[in-house]
Design a protein around this motif. Structure first.
Motif, PDB file in Angstrom:
ATOM      1  N   GLY A 134      73.324 -19.078  34.314  1.00  0.00           N
ATOM      2  CA  GLY A 134      72.526 -20.339  32.529  1.00  0.00           C
ATOM      3  C   GLY A 134      71.655 -20.113  32.401  1.00  0.00           C
ATOM      4  O   GLY A 134      70.565 -20.255  31.805  1.00  0.00           O
ATOM      5  N   LEU A 135      70.699 -20.139  33.347  1.00  0.00           N
ATOM      6  CA  LEU A 135      69.845 -20.796  33.885  1.00  0.00           C
ATOM      7  C   LEU A 135      68.844 -19.450  33.997  1.00  0.00           C
ATOM      8  O   LEU A 135      67.653 -19.438  32.821  1.00  0.00           O
ATOM      9  CB  LEU A 135      69.261 -21.253  35.365  1.00  0.00           C
ATOM     10  CG  LEU A 135      69.298 -23.042  35.486  1.00  0.00           C
ATOM     11  CD1 LEU A 135      69.273 -23.143  36.847  1.00  0.00           C
ATOM     12  CD2 LEU A 135      68.997 -23.605  34.629  1.00  0.00           C
ATOM     13  N   SER A 136      69.298 -18.206  34.152  1.00  0.00           N
ATOM     14  CA  SER A 136      68.696 -16.925  33.874  1.00  0.00           C
ATOM     15  C   SER A 136      68.492 -16.479  32.283  1.00  0.00           C
ATOM     16  O   SER A 136      67.375 -16.777  31.428  1.00  0.00           O
ATOM     17  CB  SER A 136      69.106 -16.454  34.073  1.00  0.00           C
ATOM     18  OG  SER A 136      69.118 -15.992  35.613  1.00  0.00           O
ATOM     19  N   ILE A 137      69.795 -16.824  31.325  1.00  0.00           N
ATOM     20  CA  ILE A 137      70.216 -16.615  29.791  1.00  0.00           C
ATOM     21  C   ILE A 137      69.012 -17.405  29.371  1.00  0.00           C
ATOM     22  O   ILE A 137      68.786 -17.429  28.329  1.00  0.00           O
ATOM     23  CB  ILE A 137      70.913 -17.075  29.815  1.00  0.00           C
ATOM     24  CG1 ILE A 137      72.089 -16.059  30.204  1.00  0.00           C
ATOM     25  CG2 ILE A 137      71.261 -16.867  27.574  1.00  0.00           C
ATOM     26  CD1 ILE A 137      73.839 -15.889  30.055  1.00  0.00           C
ATOM     27  N   ALA A 138      69.128 -19.080  29.838  1.00  0.00           N
ATOM     28  CA  ALA A 138      68.370 -19.845  29.029  1.00  0.00           C
ATOM     29  C   ALA A 138      66.602 -20.032  29.406  1.00  0.00           C
ATOM     30  O   ALA A 138      65.614 -19.175  28.459  1.00  0.00           O
ATOM     31  CB  ALA A 138      69.182 -21.149  30.077  1.00  0.00           C
ATOM     32  N   SER A 139      66.225 -18.832  30.651  1.00  0.00           N
ATOM     33  CA  SER A 139      65.115 -18.887  30.843  1.00  0.00           C
ATOM     34  C   SER A 139      64.336 -17.181  29.710  1.00  0.00           C
ATOM     35  O   SER A 139      63.298 -17.142  29.268  1.00  0.00           O
ATOM     36  CB  SER A 139      64.611 -18.455  32.350  1.00  0.00           C
ATOM     37  OG  SER A 139      65.071 -19.435  33.107  1.00  0.00           O
ATOM     38  N   MET A 140      65.418 -16.950  29.786  1.00  0.00           N
ATOM     39  CA  MET A 140      64.484 -15.522  29.048  1.00  0.00           C
ATOM     40  C   MET A 140      65.120 -15.761  27.585  1.00  0.00           C
ATOM     41  O   MET A 140      63.821 -14.893  26.487  1.00  0.00           O
ATOM     42  CB  MET A 140      65.866 -14.185  29.279  1.00  0.00           C
ATOM     43  CG  MET A 140      66.185 -13.657  30.105  1.00  0.00           C
ATOM     44  SD  MET A 140      66.884 -12.410  31.150  1.00  0.00           S
ATOM     45  CE  MET A 140      68.250 -13.518  30.529  1.00  0.00           C
ATOM     46  N   LEU A 141      65.745 -16.758  27.108  1.00  0.00           N
ATOM     47  CA  LEU A 141      65.866 -17.704  25.718  1.00  0.00           C
ATOM     48  C   LEU A 141      64.276 -17.851  24.988  1.00  0.00           C
ATOM     49  O   LEU A 141      63.546 -17.166  24.240  1.00  0.00           O
ATOM     50  CB  LEU A 141      67.138 -18.387  25.629  1.00  0.00           C
ATOM     51  CG  LEU A 141      67.716 -16.849  25.066  1.00  0.00           C
ATOM     52  CD1 LEU A 141      69.520 -17.992  24.755  1.00  0.00           C
ATOM     53  CD2 LEU A 141      68.061 -16.482  23.840  1.00  0.00           C
ATOM     54  N   ILE A 142      63.983 -19.077  26.273  1.00  0.00           N
ATOM     55  CA  ILE A 142      62.585 -19.123  26.406  1.00  0.00           C
ATOM     56  C   ILE A 142      61.898 -18.950  26.141  1.00  0.00           C
ATOM     57  O   ILE A 142      60.384 -18.567  25.074  1.00  0.00           O
ATOM     58  CB  ILE A 142      62.790 -20.488  27.258  1.00  0.00           C
ATOM     59  CG1 ILE A 142      63.430 -21.477  27.259  1.00  0.00           C
ATOM     60  CG2 ILE A 142      61.234 -20.804  27.025  1.00  0.00           C
ATOM     61  CD1 ILE A 142      63.840 -22.866  28.210  1.00  0.00           C
TER      62      ILE A 142
END
Length: 289
Positions: A20-28
């Motif tokens: 979840g953190l990885s996906i959030a970081s990529m979106l950001i």
């Protein structure tokens, strides 16, 4: 028994959190432009770790290259050392060949009386008897050598042939006690007989009157009398004159002009009517085979 440390989330839960953190970081990172600055800082923080991670591989590569270079240097050094040794040996042989070539040229440039033919011969042996001054040369009867033949070096008369074999000959030097040669003083044509006295660097004039017109430094040349040596070739230089009135004759000592103790190449002389086919004519400059 109660656990000292309470158990945290399960591994599956942790994996979901990380994803979840990885996906959030990529979106950001994709949507927010200002995150590029943060990414730069994060990369800067991670760079030392990358260098540390690459350090073992870099050290192995450096060590491998260094060892290879050192081995190559050792091999090159060994090869160059061998080449230098071979070149030095060749240089020594070239120096000897040059010296011998110079000696041969001086022999061919030696003045030859009109009508005399010559042939180059080489020293083979020196008589080991200290009371006999004789040498052996590598020309013999098959080359046309004859008894009593004149032998010269580039400076003057050396002696005469005393024995002839098929392929070599023995030469009696002018310094031998049994050798005599008619000479004349170049300055005034006064004639004498010069005898060897057993010293390689000395000959003596016989029966010289106290009143004879001779001086130290006078050059003695062959007189041509006796028809053994051609006329006019250098023989010796007078070095000492002792006029003792208590003796019937003056004591005259001369030094041979030929280098009797350093002979290598010599010239054999023939009159034109006796010259063999291989002899060099007076006006020819090429070496005979």
């Amino acid at each position: 028994m109660n656990e000292v440390f309470s158990r945290g989330p399960s591994l599956f839960s942790r994996l979901l959190i990380v994803l979840g953190l990885s996906i959030a970081s990529m979106l950001i990172d994709t949507k927010v432009q200002s995150f590029e600055t943060a990414r730069t800082y994060l990369n800067s923080l991670v760079s030392p770790l990358q260098y540390i991670a690459n350090l073992p591989g870099a050290m192995l590569n450096w060590s491998s290259q260094n060892l290879t270079s050192r081995q190559q240097l050792l091999e090159d050094n060994q090869r160059l050392t061998s080449e230098i040794t071979l070149l030095q040996e060749q240089l020594q042989r070239f120096d000897i060949l040059k010296l011998e070539n110079d000696n041969l040229r001086r022999l061919l440039d030696a003045p030859i009386r009109e009508g005399m033919h010559r042939m180059i011969t080489e020293l083979m042996a020196v008589d080991t008897n200290p009371y006999s001054h004789q040498i052996v040369v590598n020309k013999g009867a098959i080359d046309g050598v004859f008894l009593g033949q004149s032998v010269l070096d580039e400076s003057g008369i050396v002696g005469q042939v005393s024995e002839v074999s098929t392929t070599n000959s023995r030469v009696l030097l002018i310094s031998d006690v049994t050798h005599a040669i008619p000479v004349r003083v170049k300055r005034n044509n006064a004639r004498f007989i010069a005898n060897g006295d057993g010293n390689i660097n000395r000959i003596q004039l016989q029966h010289v009157a106290h009143s004879a017109d001779i001086q130290e430094g006078d050059i003695l040349v062959s007189s041509g009398l006796g028809k053994v040596f051609p006329e006019g070739y250098p023989v010796a230089k007078i070095t000492s004159i002792i006029r003792d009135e208590s003796r019937p004759f003056a004591q005259v000592v001369a030094e041979p002009i030929a280098k009797l103790d350093r002979l290598k190449y010599l010239l054999l002389l023939w009159p034109a009517d006796l010259a063999p086919e291989g002899a060099i004519a007076p006006n020819a400059s090429e070496l005979s085979e």
